[in-house]
Design an enzyme around this catalytic site. Structure first.
Site, short mmCIF file in Angstrom:
data_model
loop_
_atom_site.label_atom_id
_atom_site.label_comp_id
_atom_site.label_asym_id
_atom_site.label_seq_id
_atom_site.Cartn_x
_atom_site.Cartn_y
_atom_site.Cartn_z
CE1 TYR A 156 -4.08 1.69 -0.27
CE2 TYR A 156 -3.48 2.79 1.79
CZ TYR A 156 -4.31 2.68 0.68
OH TYR A 156 -5.37 3.54 0.53
CE LYS A 163 -7.19 6.47 0.78
NZ LYS A 163 -8.26 7.29 0.19
#
Ligand code: 0WE
Length: 256
Positions: A156, A163
């Site tokens: 990720y 995020k």
């Protein structure tokens, strides 16, 4: 049952019928909200017109590249002219160059880092600032996040860092906009089979892991993101701001 009757909203991030943004938009519309939609690029224009067109011919559908200030300005000008005010905003937009989601985080290029943060995190700040003058009766702003913001999820990578920035931005925006009764929250969703998830190596293994390890022993269904979106938009959430609400079957509480 029309908890959002009389409310107006704008939805950023519908690409096709599987988009999280579409699940939340449908739930908002079902509760009586009047919506505007933006799309990114000519490729998805037709999809969004076909989907959003189901809400009636006078639905606002506008192009918006969230990295362009002039696009954002013309979107909110059009919304102001059409609706006169705004109550709801959904930010369901993210991008990192594919290469950055494949290798090691340590190899993230400056350009990939900047692009990921510009598209996925700064855009929430820019949209909130543009929405503020239209949210004259208070409002609810929602961003979409993922567990990789908080803990390391292999591959990720820079999206996790972006995020984390989105979640921190949510808190600072909540502080600034709170006095105007504008609430800002994130929904942190478990994995969903969307266009953004397609082509991510090991994605179906991930869905299986959530089934095996989450307390509820299953993956979410998009309608559950819709229901959470409706709750956060509604007066039932009137004292909730700056929060990250997990819709993940409880996966994120596990230590092993
Ligand atoms: O936020 C996301 C994905 C967002 C995303 C997806 C792509 C794919 C195509 C951002 N940028 C791109 N760029 C592309 O070129 N998710 C929460 C879904 C996701 O993505 C992962 C995940 C999960 C979960 C990537 C690696 C590991 C897990």
């Amino acid at each position: 049952m029309s908890s959002l009757a009389g409310k107006t909203g704008i939805v950023f991030g519908v690409a096709n019928k599987r988009s999280i943004a579409w699940a939340i938009a449908q739930a908002w519309a079902k509760e009586g909200a009047k919506l505007a939609f933006t799309y990114q690029g000519e490729r998805v224009k037709e999809n969004v017109e076909e989907l959003a067109g189901t809400f009636g011919a006078d639905t606002l559908i506008l192009p918006c590249d969230v990295t362009k200030d002039e696009d954002i300005a013309s979107v909110f000008k059009a919304v102001g002219e059409k609706f006169g005010k705004l109550d709801l905003l959904l930010h369901s937009v993210a991008f990192a160059p594919k290469a950055a989601l494949e290798g090691r985080f340590v190899d993230t290029t400056r350009d990939a880092y900047l692009v990921a943060h510009n598209v996925s995190a700064y855009s929430l700040v820019a949209l909130a600032r543009a929405a503020e003058p239209l949210m004259t009766n208070g409002g609810s702003i929602i961003g979409m996040s993922y567990f990789g913001a908080e803990k390391v999820v292999p591959h990720y990578n820079v999206m996790g860092v972006a995020k984390a920035s989105l979640e921190a931005s949510t808190r600072y925006l909540a502080y600034d906009l709170g006095p105007k009764k504008i609430r800002v929250n994130c929904i942190s969703a478990g994995p969903v089979n969307t266009l953004a998830a397609r082509g991510i190596a090991g994605f179906s293994a991930m869905l299986k892991t959530y089934e095996e390890r989450s307390p509820l022993k299953r993956n979410l269904v998009p309608e559950e993101l819709g229901a959470t979106g409706v709750f956060l938009a509604s007066d039932g959430a009137a004292c909730i701001t700056g929060q990250v609400i997990y819709v993940d079957g409880g996966y994120s509480i596990m230590g092993m």
